[in-house]
Design an enzyme around this catalytic site. Structure first.
Site, PDB file in Angstrom:
ATOM      1  N   SER A 177     -23.970 -26.948  20.315  1.00 17.71           N
ATOM      2  CA  SER A 177     -24.338 -25.747  19.811  1.00 17.71           C
ATOM      3  C   SER A 177     -24.699 -25.868  18.332  1.00 17.71           C
ATOM      4  O   SER A 177     -24.626 -27.127  17.637  1.00 17.71           O
ATOM      5  CB  SER A 177     -23.410 -24.614  19.879  1.00 17.71           C
ATOM      6  N   LYS A 178     -25.199 -24.818  17.750  1.00 12.13           N
ATOM      7  CA  LYS A 178     -25.479 -24.803  16.217  1.00 12.13           C
ATOM      8  C   LYS A 178     -24.287 -25.280  15.463  1.00 12.13           C
ATOM      9  O   LYS A 178     -24.222 -25.928  14.658  1.00 12.13           O
ATOM     10  CB  LYS A 178     -25.920 -23.480  15.876  1.00 12.13           C
ATOM     11  N   ARG A 179     -23.032 -25.036  16.195  1.00 15.03           N
ATOM     12  CA  ARG A 179     -21.743 -25.323  15.146  1.00 15.03           C
ATOM     13  C   ARG A 179     -21.374 -26.647  15.067  1.00 15.03           C
ATOM     14  O   ARG A 179     -21.075 -27.202  14.225  1.00 15.03           O
ATOM     15  CB  ARG A 179     -20.768 -24.416  16.066  1.00 15.03           C
TER      16      ARG A 179
ATOM     17  N   GLY B 231     -23.636 -29.496  16.051  1.00 13.73           N
ATOM     18  CA  GLY B 231     -24.662 -30.335  15.933  1.00 13.73           C
ATOM     19  C   GLY B 231     -26.025 -29.602  15.473  1.00 13.73           C
ATOM     20  O   GLY B 231     -26.048 -28.379  15.609  1.00 13.73           O
TER      21      GLY B 231
END
Ligand code: GLU
Length: 485
Positions: free
Chosen positions: A258-260, A262
């Site tokens: 997820s954005k978190r 990667g």
């Protein structure tokens, strides 16, 4: 399924943002499977959630697929025999089927309010029961219905899941079975008539004659509901599409990517200077392998080698370092023309060149000396900037590195010897500097050439020094050394 049936594979994103790594891995496998089998690649936009899917994101999705080279045979802009391919333009079709399912008893009107549904969930939680609709409205009497209507309630359309289970063969996972105790009656259409995903996706897969659904594992549990819609439509089991659920893509930390954990947006990779063929090569390895421990595949090889049998069921781990390495390989494999074409927009966007012919000619000469050394195209502007800056000056922090006596000596000697160098070639420059600095002054190359490098390019990281000086020219090179002194 009969072998004469044309393979039709669809990619059906709901672009609620930029397409991300997971979407594109799915699109790539869909595309590769269609191309491998000589079938059709259908691109359908699932935009019934109009609050979250915007036209801007749809346009970006089309652009991203095109940029990656995943051309579609049917879909937005190209059309096709089963269009329109935007679900927002097919609402009357879904409404028709919702009504048909009500008429044939596959579905029923549900009048429960949001508060009532929440109370049911709360009770289930308290009793530790599986959550889900309790079938309250399945068998309402005409009086009950009348009462709801006087209250002004507008019903949703809910699919009735019969007792039993749904079993199907997933091409990657084998036989998968869902007990209907865990597949509660589900909503097909909201009380304003708008369809939900499960209705629209299943109706369209049937109407668009989709034969293979390759998609993310997160959708595995929606399959029994979709199969129920096929049944309600009267589709014979041998005509259901075949399902293949692709493994999750995890981040380095083993949590879902997820954005978190990667960088997930393909637009980001594009801007950071990744080549489409590198992205496709790398994403192809997320859950699939060409065999023989190979890691490099061209798009053409992917088409030749792609089979669903080679897709793993275990999660794939996203590895940025591997993507970088592949990108470096693909950059090195570019022809000089292709490398130039990829480089120019990066250089102009960074303001290093304006695009004049003389600049392009110099870029052309400089590219061969950096092609081996970079992993992304975004590294090009900072590397070549020294060739084009008008008001060149060594940055303060670099200048302090060459302020000592020894560096001054190196620069002074270099200046003296290079001034009398007649032929300004990188071999000539190297010969003179080696003789003066390494042999006569007995300095280590890193110390000796490091100072010259900073003076001439402004940075301790640059393309190979002697080639850089050759490209920069005698006059400017000497001017810069003088200025540093
Ligand atoms: N539109 C769905 C999504 O983006 C996928 C539909 C499907 O592949 O079945 O999550």
């Amino acid at each position: 399924m009969s072998s004469t049936k044309e393979v039709r594979v669809r990619f059906a994103p709901s672009p609620t943002g930029e397409l991300h790594v997971g979407n594109i891995r799915t699109a790539l496998f869909d595309w590769a499977y269609a191309r491998h089998t000589g079938g059709r690649f259908v691109f359908r936009i699932e935009d019934t959630d109009t609050d979250r899917v915007t036209d801007e994101y749809i346009q970006a999705a089309l652009g991203t697929l095109r940029w990656l080279g995943l051309e579609w045979d049917e879909g937005p802009e190209v059309g096709g025999p089963y269009g329109p391919y935007l679900q927002s333009q097919r609402l009357d079709i879904y409404a028709k089927y919702a009504q048909q399912f009500l008429d044939t008893g596959f579905a029923y009107h549900c009048y429960c309010s949001a508060e009532e549904l929440e109370a049911v969930r709360e009770a289930q939680r308290a009793a530790n029961n599986a959550p889900g609709y309790n079938a309250h409205c399945r068998n309402l009497t005409p009086e009950q219905v009348a009462e709801y209507l006087t209250l002004g309630r507008k019903p949703v359309v809910r699919m009735l899941m019969p007792e039993g289970s749904t079993t199907f063969t997933d091409l990657i996972r084998g036989e998968v079975s869902f007990d209907h105790n865990f597949v509660p009656d589900f909503v097909l259409a909201r009380n304003d008539g708008s369809p939900l995903y499960t209705l629209a996706v299943a109706v369209d897969d049937v109407l668009m004659k989709i034969t293979h659904v390759l998609r993310g594992e997160d959708l595995l549990s929606s399959t029994p509901r979709q199969i129920r819609v096929y049944q309600a439509m009267g589709v014979a089991p041998e005509d259901y599409p075949l399902f293949a659920h692709l493994p999750f893509v995890m981040g380095q930390d083993n949590a879902k990517l997820s954005k978190r954990n990667g960088e997930v947006s393909i637009a980001w990779y594009r801007e950071a200077g990744y080549l489409p063929e590198a992205i496709c090569n790398y994403l192809a390895l997320l859950g699939w392998s060409p065999g023989e421990d190979r890691e490099d595949v061209t798009m053409q090889e992917l088409v030749e080698l792609f089979t669903v049998e080679r897709v793993h069921s275990s999660p794939a781990r996203f590895d940025m370092k591997k993507l970088e390495a592949i990108n470096g390989d693909k950059i090195r494999a570019l022809t000089p023309e292709a490398f130039l074409n990829w480089s120019l927009p990066f250089l102009t966007r960074a303001g290093v060149i304006t695009g004049r012919e003389s600049e392009v000619a110099l870029v052309k000469l400089a590219l061969p000396i950096i092609q081996e050394r970079i992993t992304t195209l975004a590294e090009i502007p900072p590397m070549l900037k020294f060739l084009f800056t008008q008001d060149f000056a060594v940055a303060q922090d670099s200048l302090s590195k060459i302020a000592d006596e020894q560096s001054k000596k190196v620069l002074q000697v270099s200046l003296d010897r290079l001034t009398s160098l007649a032929e300004w070639s990188h071999e000539g420059i190297e010969g003179v500097l080696r003789a003066a600095l390494i042999e006569e002054l007995a300095l280590k190359p890193r110390v000796a050439f490091g100072a010259v490098r900073i003076a001439v390019t402004g940075s301790h990281i640059s393309p190979p020094l002697f080639e850089s000086m050759e490209l920069l020219g005698k006059e400017k090179s000497l001017e810069r050394i003088k200025a540093s002194l």
